[in-house]
Design a protein around this motif. Structure first.
Motif, PDB file in Angstrom:
ATOM      1  N   LYS A  79       0.839  -1.212   0.000  1.00  0.00           N
ATOM      2  CA  LYS A  79       0.000   0.000   0.000  1.00  0.00           C
ATOM      3  C   LYS A  79       0.872   1.259   0.000  1.00  0.00           C
ATOM      4  O   LYS A  79       0.665   2.177  -0.797  1.00  0.00           O
ATOM      5  N   SER A  80       1.809   1.259   0.949  1.00  0.00           N
ATOM      6  CA  SER A  80       2.649   2.454   1.055  1.00  0.00           C
ATOM      7  C   SER A  80       3.501   2.620  -0.196  1.00  0.00           C
ATOM      8  O   SER A  80       3.720   3.747  -0.668  1.00  0.00           O
ATOM      9  N   SER A  81       3.956   1.491  -0.766  1.00  0.00           N
ATOM     10  CA  SER A  81       4.765   1.575  -1.990  1.00  0.00           C
ATOM     11  C   SER A  81       3.943   2.184  -3.114  1.00  0.00           C
ATOM     12  O   SER A  81       4.425   3.045  -3.860  1.00  0.00           O
ATOM     13  N   PRO A  99       3.918  -4.789  11.095  1.00  0.00           N
ATOM     14  CA  PRO A  99       3.412  -3.885  10.071  1.00  0.00           C
ATOM     15  C   PRO A  99       4.187  -2.584  10.084  1.00  0.00           C
ATOM     16  O   PRO A  99       4.710  -2.195  11.111  1.00  0.00           O
ATOM     17  N   THR A 100       4.222  -1.913   8.952  1.00  0.00           N
ATOM     18  CA  THR A 100       5.006  -0.679   8.854  1.00  0.00           C
ATOM     19  C   THR A 100       4.153   0.543   9.143  1.00  0.00           C
ATOM     20  O   THR A 100       4.486   1.357  10.001  1.00  0.00           O
ATOM     21  N   THR A 101       3.061   0.693   8.394  1.00  0.00           N
ATOM     22  CA  THR A 101       2.251   1.901   8.545  1.00  0.00           C
ATOM     23  C   THR A 101       1.287   1.738   9.726  1.00  0.00           C
ATOM     24  O   THR A 101       0.460   0.834   9.725  1.00  0.00           O
ATOM     25  N   GLY A 102       1.467   2.615  10.725  1.00  0.00           N
ATOM     26  CA  GLY A 102       0.593   2.530  11.907  1.00  0.00           C
ATOM     27  C   GLY A 102      -0.446   3.621  11.908  1.00  0.00           C
ATOM     28  O   GLY A 102      -1.471   3.517  12.582  1.00  0.00           O
ATOM     29  N   LEU A 150      -5.316   8.074   0.574  1.00  0.00           N
ATOM     30  CA  LEU A 150      -4.977   7.679   1.946  1.00  0.00           C
ATOM     31  C   LEU A 150      -4.229   6.354   1.932  1.00  0.00           C
ATOM     32  O   LEU A 150      -4.647   5.407   1.256  1.00  0.00           O
ATOM     33  N   ASP A 151      -3.157   6.315   2.683  1.00  0.00           N
ATOM     34  CA  ASP A 151      -2.425   5.058   2.889  1.00  0.00           C
ATOM     35  C   ASP A 151      -2.820   4.559   4.273  1.00  0.00           C
ATOM     36  O   ASP A 151      -2.465   5.147   5.290  1.00  0.00           O
ATOM     37  N   LEU A 152      -3.625   3.491   4.286  1.00  0.00           N
ATOM     38  CA  LEU A 152      -4.145   3.005   5.577  1.00  0.00           C
ATOM     39  C   LEU A 152      -3.176   2.009   6.217  1.00  0.00           C
ATOM     40  O   LEU A 152      -2.397   1.366   5.514  1.00  0.00           O
TER      41      LEU A 152
HETATM   42 MG   LIG Z   1       2.348   0.691   4.708  1.00  0.00          MG
END
Ligand SMILES: [Mg+2]
Ligand SMILES: Nc1nc2c(ncn2[C@@H]2O[C@H](COP(=O)(O)OP(=O)(O)OP(=O)(O)O)[C@@H](O)[C@H]2O)c(=O)[nH]1
Length: 558
Positions: A79-81, A99-102, A150-152
């Motif tokens: 997602k973030s990529s 997980p990376t994105t919090g 949005l990056d969830l």
């Molecule tokens: Mg992410």
């Protein structure tokens, strides 16, 4: 595979664009529905509808020019990529540690102004908001103007807070891009907990199979076909599915084209809300069910209720007293004058119930408390049964959420019922306030024959007295063989007895008629009370049901 533009066009052509005025009219109809059923239905099942009305109002008032798109998916799907690839900048950290994105990150294309309030409402923290100004990018990015991407966080996270954040935002965004990767695309959690739940929103859903570079080129179509099959099973058969990879700079072009198209249409927000209205209307529809005619006034259950109310109000005791009182009063007015005095000393059966007063003075009848006997336990349970039957009849055919409401309405004013019934009985004209003309005629006749007998007796007594005193005798005229005074005395007495004997059956018959008349009047007075205190509240619920159905038709109309 088919170009995303075409697939989107196909998917969106099915229903045509959403007319904002029509959407607002549908939302207003849902709002009216909530107003109509307020107080009649429990709150909990109505929460989604209330939330929608509130959320839609806010979303539409904030900005119709922005399109909020969320990248959602399992941890590590990319997602973030993809977010960074769309922004062409490394805005959201991509990591190996899972997980990376919090926390949700947002990127706004075009001026932030209008988007700020939207981002506040979405709850994206200011330090995680980024802006792509077209000035920097020339015309390249202008096609995405109005996009808020949005990056969830991941929804399958070990962190419960991530899941809450994802669920909250999925309820608010205009379009959801589900990002899956070749390893986890068949994961049951994503399909069962999310994609299947989201089928109402297939108009505003995209699925991206990311990291296709990790698959041998020949396998990509096979995996895409398998994923398509799973999506069809989820009820997402019309949802566009595209492949992407960030390993190649052109890899995410398909997604970019899809987002450009969505932004250009400015329809995603409206489609999302329209899908929400569909879901809410479907749920409300189940709550409302088929039309239900109001309870007919001549329904046997209404008759039974009136009878039960009559019994509780003491109508049988009152009408019995009316019959007795009629006979008592008729006998007092028409009996032999000498026995009348004795009769009048006996109490009047109606007066004993405090029901003899004239109904003319309404103030008096309002405060009148009768001495009608208290209802028996049997009368009370008969009333409870009659109430239940009326409720069941009125609510029959209604979905399960309504009968309780009908029953509550039927019982809402039960506390006031005893007083109202007492007032109705006290205020009813029992038809017993004036003496009957025939009583006067017969009474006058009785006096006449009694006077005749008294005159005969006086005459005889005078004759004896004159004889005893040796005075010249009165020679009374003879009627045949019988002297006139004797005839007057005996004839008067006999005629009195005869009149009394003939009057008695007449009085009994008239008393029965008086009883029937009183019964008719009391029954209709009691029925009015039943109508006001029991049936009117029940009718209000049934009317609310009918009104709710009518506005739901408006809400359904796309
Ligand atoms: Mg992410
Ligand atoms: N080969 C390859 N690796 C990718 C691709 N997309 C992402 N990755 C890698 O996959 C890992 C996870 O990527 P992220 O973008 O952090 O994934 P995410 O979905 O944001 O993960 P969370 O934030 O934990 O939910 C990173 O190491 C990326 O470099 C891709 O298309 N191809």
């Amino acid at each position: 595979m088919t170009g995303i533009g075409e697939r989107l066009r196909e998917a969106f052509r099915a229903d045509g664009p959403v007319d904002p005025d029509q959407l607002v009219a549908r939302l207003e109809a849902v709002h009216r529905f909530l107003g109509i059923v307020d107080g009649h239905l429990p709150d909990t099942p109505l929460v989604p509808a209330r939330t929608l009305v509130e959320r839609a109002g806010t979303r539409l008032s904030l900005s119709r020019d922005h399109t909020v798109v969320a990248l959602a998916g399992a941890t590590g799907s990319g997602k973030s990529s993809l977010f960074n690839a769309m922004a062409r900048m490394d805005l959201s950290p991509v990591g190996v540690r899972r997980p990376t994105t919090g926390v949700t990150h947002a990127c706004v294309w075009g001026p932030l102004d209008g988007g700020t309030r939207l981002l506040d409402w979405l709850g994206v923290l200011p330090r995680h908001r980024f802006v792509r100004e077209s000035v920097l990018d020339g015309d390249d990015e202008s096609t995405l103007h109005g996009l808020i991407l949005l990056d969830l966080p991941d929804f399958d996270s070990v962190q419960h807070a991530h899941r809450l954040e994802v669920d909250r935002l999925l309820g608010l965004v205009d379009l959801v891009v589900w990002v899956v990767d070749p390893q986890k695309y068949a994961d049951r959690v994503v399909h069962r907990s999310y994609l299947r739940e989201f089928h109402q929103h297939r108009d505003v859903t995209l699925v991206v199979l990311n990291q296709t570079d990790r698959l041998p080129a020949a396998d990509v179509p096979r995996v895409l076909a398998d994923l398509r099959r799973l999506l069809d099973k989820d009820g997402l058969d019309e949802v566009p599915l595209l492949a992407s990879t960030v390993a190649d700079p052109t890899g995410p072009d398909g997604l970019r084209a899809a987002l450009e198209r969505t932004v250009a249409e400015r329809q995603a927000a409206l489609r999302r809300l329209s899908g929400d209205v569909d879901a809410v209307v479907a749920a409300l529809d189940e709550m409302v069910g088929a039309p239900r005619p109001a309870l007919a006034p001549d329904d046997p259950a209404v008759d039974a209720l009136d009878r039960a109310l009559g019994a509780v109000a003491g109508v049988p005791a009152v009408v019995a007293a009316v019959e007795q009182a009629y006979r008592h009063r008729a006998a007092s007015a028409t009996g032999w004058p000498l026995t009348r005095i004795w009769r009048r000393l006996r109490p009047d059966p109606l007066r004993r119930l405090h029901l003899s007063g004239p109904p003319g003075d309404p103030a008096e009848s309002l405060v009148a408390a009768t001495s009608v006997p208290e209802p028996s336990a049997a009368d009370k349970s008969a009333l409870a049964l009659a109430l239940r039957t009326v409720t069941e009849r009125a609510a029959s055919g209604l979905p399960s959420i309504w009968p309780d409401s009908v029953a509550t309405a039927a019982r809402a004013r039960l506390g006031d019922l005893p007083d109202a019934l007492d007032r109705a009985v006290a205020g009813a004209d029992l038809g017993m306030n004036r003496p009957r003309t025939w009583w006067r005629l017969v009474g006058g006749l009785q006096w006449l024959v009694t006077l005749a007998a008294a005159a005969g007796l006086g005459w005889l007594v005078l004759g004896y007295a004159l004889r005893a005193l040796g005075l010249p005798e009165l020679r009374p005229p003879m009627v045949g063989e019988v002297p006139a005074p004797t005839l007057l005395l005996l004839g008067g007495l006999l005629a009195g007895l005869l009149v009394a004997a003939l009057t008695r059956p007449l009085a009994r018959w008239a008393a029965r008629r008086a009883r029937q008349r009183a019964e008719t009047r009391l029954t209709s007075a009691v029925a009015l009370v039943g109508d006001e205190y029991v049936l009117a509240p029940v009718r209000a619920v049934i009317a609310a049901h009918a009104d709710a159905r009518t506005v739901l038709e408006v809400a359904r109309h796309r």
